[in-house]
Design an enzyme around this catalytic site. Structure first.
Site, PDB file in Angstrom:
ATOM      1  N   GLU A 250     -21.025 -53.624 -13.753  1.00 20.24           N
ATOM      2  CA  GLU A 250     -20.354 -54.677 -12.970  1.00 20.24           C
ATOM      3  C   GLU A 250     -21.372 -55.787 -12.812  1.00 20.24           C
ATOM      4  O   GLU A 250     -22.258 -55.703 -11.955  1.00 20.24           O
ATOM      5  CB  GLU A 250     -19.962 -54.159 -11.580  1.00 20.24           C
ATOM      6  CG  GLU A 250     -19.093 -52.934 -11.573  1.00 20.24           C
ATOM      7  CD  GLU A 250     -17.665 -53.202 -12.010  1.00 20.24           C
ATOM      8  OE1 GLU A 250     -17.316 -54.379 -12.238  1.00 20.24           O
ATOM      9  OE2 GLU A 250     -16.924 -52.225 -12.146  1.00 20.24           O
ATOM     10  N   CYS A 284     -19.873 -61.270  -6.356  1.00 23.72           N
ATOM     11  CA  CYS A 284     -19.691 -61.526  -7.797  1.00 23.72           C
ATOM     12  C   CYS A 284     -18.324 -62.121  -8.102  1.00 23.72           C
ATOM     13  O   CYS A 284     -18.144 -62.737  -9.145  1.00 23.72           O
ATOM     14  CB  CYS A 284     -19.963 -60.265  -8.598  1.00 23.72           C
ATOM     15  SG  CYS A 284     -19.082 -58.858  -7.950  1.00 23.72           S
TER      16      CYS A 284
HETATM   17  P1  NAD Z   1     -31.964 -59.204  -9.821  1.00 27.82           P
HETATM   18  O1  NAD Z   1     -31.322 -59.317 -11.153  1.00 27.82           O
HETATM   19  O2  NAD Z   1     -33.448 -59.131  -9.769  1.00 27.82           O
HETATM   20  O3  NAD Z   1     -31.414 -57.925  -9.027  1.00 27.82           O
HETATM   21  C1  NAD Z   1     -30.046 -57.634  -8.864  1.00 27.82           C
HETATM   22  C2  NAD Z   1     -29.974 -56.175  -8.387  1.00 27.82           C
HETATM   23  O4  NAD Z   1     -30.373 -55.321  -9.446  1.00 27.82           O
HETATM   24  C3  NAD Z   1     -30.925 -55.859  -7.231  1.00 27.82           C
HETATM   25  O5  NAD Z   1     -30.279 -54.966  -6.361  1.00 27.82           O
HETATM   26  C4  NAD Z   1     -32.129 -55.181  -7.886  1.00 27.82           C
HETATM   27  O6  NAD Z   1     -32.740 -54.222  -7.040  1.00 27.82           O
HETATM   28  C5  NAD Z   1     -31.489 -54.500  -9.059  1.00 27.82           C
HETATM   29  N1  NAD Z   1     -32.361 -54.418 -10.218  1.00 27.82           N
HETATM   30  C6  NAD Z   1     -33.183 -55.395 -10.689  1.00 27.82           C
HETATM   31  N2  NAD Z   1     -33.796 -54.963 -11.799  1.00 27.82           N
HETATM   32  C7  NAD Z   1     -33.342 -53.699 -12.031  1.00 27.82           C
HETATM   33  C8  NAD Z   1     -33.576 -52.742 -13.036  1.00 27.82           C
HETATM   34  N3  NAD Z   1     -34.371 -52.991 -14.087  1.00 27.82           N
HETATM   35  N4  NAD Z   1     -32.947 -51.553 -12.947  1.00 27.82           N
HETATM   36  C9  NAD Z   1     -32.098 -51.287 -11.938  1.00 27.82           C
HETATM   37  N5  NAD Z   1     -31.823 -52.163 -10.956  1.00 27.82           N
HETATM   38  C10 NAD Z   1     -32.434 -53.359 -11.021  1.00 27.82           C
HETATM   39  O7  NAD Z   1     -31.495 -60.414  -8.978  1.00 27.82           O
HETATM   40  P2  NAD Z   1     -31.530 -60.743  -7.437  1.00 27.82           P
HETATM   41  O8  NAD Z   1     -32.493 -61.860  -7.202  1.00 27.82           O
HETATM   42  O9  NAD Z   1     -31.637 -59.549  -6.545  1.00 27.82           O
HETATM   43  O10 NAD Z   1     -30.057 -61.290  -7.355  1.00 27.82           O
HETATM   44  C11 NAD Z   1     -29.762 -62.483  -8.033  1.00 27.82           C
HETATM   45  C12 NAD Z   1     -28.729 -62.342  -9.104  1.00 27.82           C
HETATM   46  O11 NAD Z   1     -28.241 -61.025  -9.253  1.00 27.82           O
HETATM   47  C13 NAD Z   1     -27.540 -63.169  -8.704  1.00 27.82           C
HETATM   48  O12 NAD Z   1     -27.671 -64.423  -9.274  1.00 27.82           O
HETATM   49  C14 NAD Z   1     -26.365 -62.421  -9.221  1.00 27.82           C
HETATM   50  O13 NAD Z   1     -25.982 -62.945 -10.465  1.00 27.82           O
HETATM   51  C15 NAD Z   1     -26.855 -61.035  -9.454  1.00 27.82           C
HETATM   52  N6  NAD Z   1     -26.249 -60.073  -8.521  1.00 27.82           N
HETATM   53  C16 NAD Z   1     -25.009 -59.652  -8.817  1.00 27.82           C
HETATM   54  C17 NAD Z   1     -24.382 -58.769  -7.986  1.00 27.82           C
HETATM   55  C18 NAD Z   1     -22.997 -58.308  -8.264  1.00 27.82           C
HETATM   56  O14 NAD Z   1     -22.300 -57.915  -7.345  1.00 27.82           O
HETATM   57  N7  NAD Z   1     -22.555 -58.301  -9.522  1.00 27.82           N
HETATM   58  C19 NAD Z   1     -25.033 -58.308  -6.849  1.00 27.82           C
HETATM   59  C20 NAD Z   1     -26.328 -58.753  -6.565  1.00 27.82           C
HETATM   60  C21 NAD Z   1     -26.929 -59.639  -7.438  1.00 27.82           C
END
Ligand code: NAD
Length: 476
Positions: A250, A284
């Protein structure tokens, strides 16, 4: 501010921060540290995998009706704790307390729906080619699963993954976001209090990429589910593919909203403010790219901006607040950068565009109009309180604008009830289409995207299906 102790839950044991590296939990309304998350070591992760394997062997043989009773009981227990869990969520994520309560209720709904579905995981018998044989199709739990959830829905996301996995008979290792650990632990406690065998659930926190690599590579782990950003989703998909493990992803969106010429600008504007600025836009499915027919463009924009200016922004614990802070300093900086870039590219800043105060991570509800395609915000999901309002003149142009990005999670269309042509429904590329509504997510309905927004669905029948395999038994 009293928060709570955070621990890893591994092999039935609670492991606190004492002998582990830690990272702080911040209150987004104040920027203050409120808690410490222990980070799992490689040995902790190995132990969690071994525990999940044992937990799977124990849990998969529990009759469906008993699995259902335990998961249903967990839903009831969590419902009794809504006020306390919602408070923890507001402290760690920032959303208004009323929204936090609704979210915990949604987590209870996900548990209850999955509990009920346990009893309906049917196989089938296919007519055989001979009178002495039987063709039997069994649905089996896929095995121990690893699931990863983000910080924007700290309770409903974990519930939407854990509940169907357990319903199917799988054991689960969850790595919830280190930024919002307490809400997820509250769900785990409800499950344990309801009588779940402890090894059927393990919870870890850690350095996200190290944890996901470790868990996804473990041969015992048979399925992955991840909610988060597109770039991280792509990494997860590649890791899963190496072990030929199915994944549910997702990922992000950048939801278009088509406001057709016959829509009621007033009604759409007030619904749009509630939907866009819910959870400070960190959803999202958040409506972001508003494409409004020329004939009602100025009228819609004026009403949308007027209502956005009226929103009460403040700390989530104050029950008067309608929008809280963004969840972390990264989002605050991202808002500043996206707005500065858009204005520089020629967009019109209609309202907002500024940080509020200098305590915590508050950013004003922001509307940008006439945003050129060259502005980053036209293609980068803002994941924050920013809406773009642009115009269109024909339905074909509107569909083209809606479909122009590589994402396809939610999309919305507003028109006179009963007026929508089937062709528009068919031609918008998305996994969730709201027509005259922004509400597209319930425990009983499938939730997922197309294109780079990911694959697979959570919720509804599809949510449980994702944790099952099919075995054909030819009985001679
Ligand atoms: P990010 O990509 O660093 O992290 C998003 C989430 O993924 C966080 O909870 C993080 O702990 C987890 N994560 C990061 N790297 C991971 C990995 N290698 N393996 C497993 N989990 C990992 O970004 P962020 O700064 O926390 O959030 C910003 C962006 O993330 C937003 O611009 C948005 O697009 C996306 N996001 C999407 C959703 C969603 O509901 N689809 C939720 C949160 C963030």
């Amino acid at each position: 501010m009293i928060y709570r102790d955070i621990y890893l839950f591994v092999d039935g044991e609670r492991i606190g921060p004492r002998d582990r590296e830690t990272r702080p939990v911040l209150n987004p309304a104040t920027g203050e540290e409120i808690g410490l998350v222990p980070l799992a070591t490689g040995a902790d992760l190995d132990k969690a995998v071994a525990s999940a394997q044992v937990g799977f062997e124990t849990w998969r043989v529990v009759p469906a009706i008993e699995r259902a009773a335990i998961i249903r009981e967990a839903s009831d227990i969590l419902r009794d704790r809504i006020d306390a869990v919602a408070r923890l969520m507001t402290l760690e994520e920032g959303k208004p307390i009323g929204d936090a309560k609704l979210e915990v209720a949604a987590a209870c709904d996900a548990l209850l729906w999955s509990a009920e579905e346990c009893k309906r995981i049917y196989g089938r018998v296919i007519p055989a080619r001979s009178r002495t044989t039987r063709n039997i199709v069994l649905r089996e739990p896929i095995g121990p699963v690893a699931v990863f959830t983000p910080w924007n829905f700290p309770a409903s996301m974990p519930a939407r993954k854990i509940a169907p996995a357990l319903a199917a008979g799988c054991a689960c290792i969850i790595k919830a976001a280190e930024e919002t650990p307490a809400s997820c632990l509250a769900i785990i406690e409800a499950l344990l209090d309801a009588g779940l065998p402890p090894r059927a659930i393990n919870a870890v926190f850690g350095e996200p990429s190290a944890v996901s690599q470790h868990l996804i590579r473990a041969p015992e782990i048979r399925k992955i589910s991840f909610t988060g950003s597109v770039p991280v989703g792509k990494e997860i998909a590649q890791l899963a593919a190496l072990g030929v493990k199915p994944a549910t992803l997702e990922l992000g969106g950048h939801a278009p909203v088509l406001v057709l010429s016959d829509a009621d600008a007033e009604t759409v504007a007030s619904q749009a403010v509630a939907a866009k600025f819910r959870n400070a836009g960190q959803i999202c499915t958040s409506p972001t790219r508003f494409y409004v027919h020329d004939s009602i463009y100025e009228s819609f924009l004026g009403k949308f901006a007027a209502r956005a200016r009226e929103l009460r922004v403040g700390t989530g614990l104050d029950s008067d607040s309608e929008m809280g802070p963004v969840a972390n300093p990264r989002r605050l900086q991202a808002m500043k950068d996206l707005v500065a870039d858009a204005v520089q590219a020629g967009a019109r800043l209609v309202t907002g565009g500024n940080q509020i105060g200098n305590v915590g991570f508050f950013y004003a509800p922001t509307i940008l109009a006439d945003v050129p395609p060259s502005a980053a915000v036209s293609t980068v999901e803002p994941f924050g309180p920013i809406a773009i309002v642009n115009r269109f003149s024909s339905e074909t142009e509107a569909i083209k604008l809606a479909n122009q990005l590589p994402f396809g999670l939610a999309a919305y269309v507003f028109t006179s009830p009963g007026k929508l042509g089937a062709s528009l429904v068919d031609r918008v590329e998305c996994g969730l289409l709201g027509i005259n509504t922004f509400a597209v997510s319930y425990a009983e309905t499938p939730f997922g995207g197309v294109k780079e927004s990911g694959y697979g669905s959570e919720g509804g029948l599809e949510g449980v299906e994702a944790y099952l395999t099919t075995k054909f038994v030819a009985l001679a």
